[in-house]
Design a protein around this motif. Structure first.
Motif, PDB file in Angstrom:
ATOM      1  N   ASN A  50       0.918  -1.156  -0.009  1.00  0.00           N
ATOM      2  CA  ASN A  50       0.042   0.028  -0.044  1.00  0.00           C
ATOM      3  C   ASN A  50       0.899   1.392   0.001  1.00  0.00           C
ATOM      4  O   ASN A  50       1.919   1.456   0.831  1.00  0.00           O
ATOM      5  N   ASN A  51       0.532   2.160  -0.878  1.00  0.00           N
ATOM      6  CA  ASN A  51       1.159   3.476  -0.869  1.00  0.00           C
ATOM      7  C   ASN A  51       2.508   3.269  -1.060  1.00  0.00           C
ATOM      8  O   ASN A  51       3.499   4.310  -0.395  1.00  0.00           O
ATOM      9  N   LYS A 160       2.064   5.051  -8.486  1.00  0.00           N
ATOM     10  CA  LYS A 160       1.934   4.344  -7.314  1.00  0.00           C
ATOM     11  C   LYS A 160       0.949   3.496  -6.906  1.00  0.00           C
ATOM     12  O   LYS A 160      -0.046   3.606  -7.891  1.00  0.00           O
ATOM     13  N   GLY A 162      -1.728   2.650  -4.786  1.00  0.00           N
ATOM     14  CA  GLY A 162      -2.489   3.283  -3.908  1.00  0.00           C
ATOM     15  C   GLY A 162      -2.907   2.183  -2.601  1.00  0.00           C
ATOM     16  O   GLY A 162      -2.902   2.650  -1.229  1.00  0.00           O
ATOM     17  N   SER A 163      -3.569   1.121  -3.398  1.00  0.00           N
ATOM     18  CA  SER A 163      -4.093   0.132  -2.178  1.00  0.00           C
ATOM     19  C   SER A 163      -4.042  -1.083  -2.977  1.00  0.00           C
ATOM     20  O   SER A 163      -3.897  -1.475  -4.107  1.00  0.00           O
TER      21      SER A 163
END
Length: 167
Positions: A50-51, A160, A162-163
């Protein structure tokens, strides 16, 4: 560390990454490389990805987006490493939509993985652990078409995860 007891050696698990707001659905094949699949799934379940940024893009004969290093440098990882397991399909010519783990210079695995968006020849130390859905491949190809940044390594577009959603 991923659990090491009773590693599943059959079946598949779905993992959905949101990369730059686009869903990228991965199907992780536990039979392809059970230990490697187990480690990847464990990190995904723990929220490790994540992230995090995807720090490397290749666009030549080998076409993949590399992710899985929280430092964003390509030198970081999960804090543990393990060898490529015997019997796993590794590298060679692969098609668009292949999911592979990325080995370091000593042929050891950690947290980094490659999302292949075009027919490619991968290094022999990259175990194949699954596939990417068609829409996900198209999203990654869009990132690739925008080019490589001035550093000669990372995508020109900030990229990126994100989740991560399991199932």
């Amino acid at each position: 560390m991923p659990p090491s007891d009773n590693i599943e050696k059959s079946g598949s698990t779905t993992v959905t990454l949101t990369i730059n707001d686009a869903p990228v659905v991965l199907t992780v094949d536990r039979a392809a490389a059970p230990c490697a699949a187990n480690a990847f799934i464990s990190l995904a379940e723990q929220g490790y990805y994540n992230n995090t940024s995807c720090h490397k893009l290749t666009t030549g004969d080998t076409k993949y987006l590399q992710c899985g290093d929280p430092s964003g440098t390509g030198n970081g990882g999960s804090g543990y490493s393990y060898p490529v397991e015997k019997g796993a399909k590794t590298g060679g010519s692969v098609g668009s939509g292949t999911l592979a783990l990325v080995a370091d210079s000593q042929h050891r695995l950690g947290s980094q993985f490659a999302l292949v968006y075009g027919d490619s020849k991968l290094p022999d130390s990259f175990p194949i652990i699954g596939s990417i859905d068609k829409d996900g491949v198209e999203s990654i190809a869009e990132i690739a078409h925008k080019g490589i940044a001035d550093d000669g390594l990372s995508p020109k577009v900030d990229t990126k995860i994100g989740s991560v959603v399991m199932g």
